[in-house]
Design an enzyme around this catalytic site. Structure first.
Site, PDB file in Angstrom:
ATOM      1  CD  GLU A 170       4.939 -10.583   4.523  1.00  0.00           C
ATOM      2  OE1 GLU A 170       5.070 -10.171   5.683  1.00  0.00           O
ATOM      3  OE2 GLU A 170       4.708  -9.821   3.551  1.00  0.00           O
TER       4      GLU A 170
ATOM      5  CE  LYS B 220       7.276  -7.281   7.357  1.00  0.00           C
ATOM      6  NZ  LYS B 220       5.908  -7.484   6.813  1.00  0.00           N
TER       7      LYS B 220
ATOM      8  CB  CYS C 174       6.728  -7.493   3.210  1.00  0.00           C
ATOM      9  SG  CYS C 174       5.290  -6.764   2.391  1.00  0.00           S
TER      10      CYS C 174
END
EC number: 3.5.1.4
Length: 346
Positions: free
Chosen positions: A59, A134, A166
């Site tokens: 990321e 995300k 993440c």
């Protein structure tokens, strides 16, 4: 599951993860120069790892974190766009699949709404096979517009791949969603910083075990003037054991071969630790012994999930009652995030 060689086979998918040094960029020209650097790395890695079928970058590796809001909007990408064209050329040249980060991807209503934090899975023909946005931006710091769906795509050599990003990985629900959709490899690209190294290494291993799934983690390394990123990119077997893990070094690489046969055999024939099967066949031994269904119980026993689907607003109220009613807190206020003290002034 094999580690230590540079090869792969018809059964194994060669996967590489990169501790890419977190860039600090400010302009579109700098972003495109960095994308070319990533592309050169893809081609070079294939020379050293001839079995590599899939290469994964962290990321923020393409654009870095734009701490200036104006720069963030100005450098937001279209997908497909200039950055993906650079990656596509590299994938075609190296004959390899890749996972690349775009932070951010322009919202459909750009510039009136915040960009998305996006990953793409690109095949060896330079085609985008999966685009994931995300779902759980790292609030209160990240200002990305949230996505709303996971995906599973057929990846290199037919391995089924899901992408997550993440902070997504701190929520067991997303791992289960991907696995229950058929994912055999969950790719977690992250720009995770200290102090949370121990927790992040742990959860990726635990989720591989809990979901009978391969996990590949690509994390940033280095210091960007604000945060220090801990690296530790890793490839984890579906039994939760680490096959290979980087340290903290910039541009560290790990590589492993993931067997399609082994994971499919484990899901087909595993018994006591076949968590996917057992979740929807609860207590089948006791029911067999009771003269009831040999398939166990399929119904969801968890009130929270049932309530969340049935009444999302009511469920949010319930959670706020045991946590807090505003996004921010009075004792550690963050600029731009409402807290109870600010709310009481209205």
């Amino acid at each position: 599951m094999l580690h230590g060689d540079i090869s792969s086979s018809n059964d194994t998918v060669g996967v590489a993860v990169v501790n890419y040094k977190m860039p600090r960029l400010h302009t579109k020209a700098e972003v495109l120069d960095n994308a070319r650097k990533i592309a050169d790395m893809v081609v070079g890695m294939k020379v050293g790892l001839p079995g590599m079928d899939l290469v994964i970058f962290p990321e923020y590796s393409t654009q870095g974190i734009m701490y200036d809001s104006k720069e963030m909007y100005e450098t937001a990408s279209a997908v497909p766009g200039e950055e993906t064209a650079i990656f596509a050329e590299a994938c075609r040249k190296a004959k390899v699949w890749g996972v690349f980060s775009l932070t951010g991807e322009r919202h459909e209503e750009h510039p009136h709404k915040a960009p998305y934090n996006t990953l793409i899975l690109m095949n060896d023909k330079g085609e985008i096979v999966q685009k994931y946005r995300k779902i759980m931006p790292w609030v209160p710091i990240e200002g990305w517009y949230p996505g709303n769906c996971t995906y599973v795509s057929e990846g290199p050599k037919g391995l089924k791949v899901s992408l997550i990003i993440c902070d997504d990985g701190n929520y067991p629900e997303i791992w289960r969603d991907c696995a229950m959709k058929g994912a055999e490899l969950i790719v977690r690209c992250q720009g995770y910083m200290y102090p949370a190294k121990e927790q992040q290494v742990l959860i990726s291993k635990a989720m591989a075990w809990a979901n009978n799934v391969y996990v590949a983690v690509a994390n940033a390394a280095g210091f960007d003037g604000v945060y220090s990123y801990f690296g530790h990119s890793a490839i984890i077997g579906f039994d939760g054991r680490t096959l290979g893990e980087c340290g903290e070094e910039d541009y560290g690489i790990q590589y492993a071969q993931l067997s399609k046969h082994l994971i499919r055999d484990a899901r087909r024939n595993g018994q006591s630790q076949n968590h996917l099967y057992k979740l929807v066949h609860r207590g089948y031994t006791g029911m067999i012994n009771s003269g009831e269904s040999p398939r166990g119980v399929a119904a969801c026993p968890y009130d929270f999930y049932k309530n969340w689907i049935k009444d999302p607003e009511g469920t949010r109220d319930m959670v706020e009652a045991m946590t807090r009613s505003t996004p921010g807190t009075d004792e550690c206020p963050i600029e731009g995030i409402p807290n109870e003290a600010a709310a009481s002034n209205y």
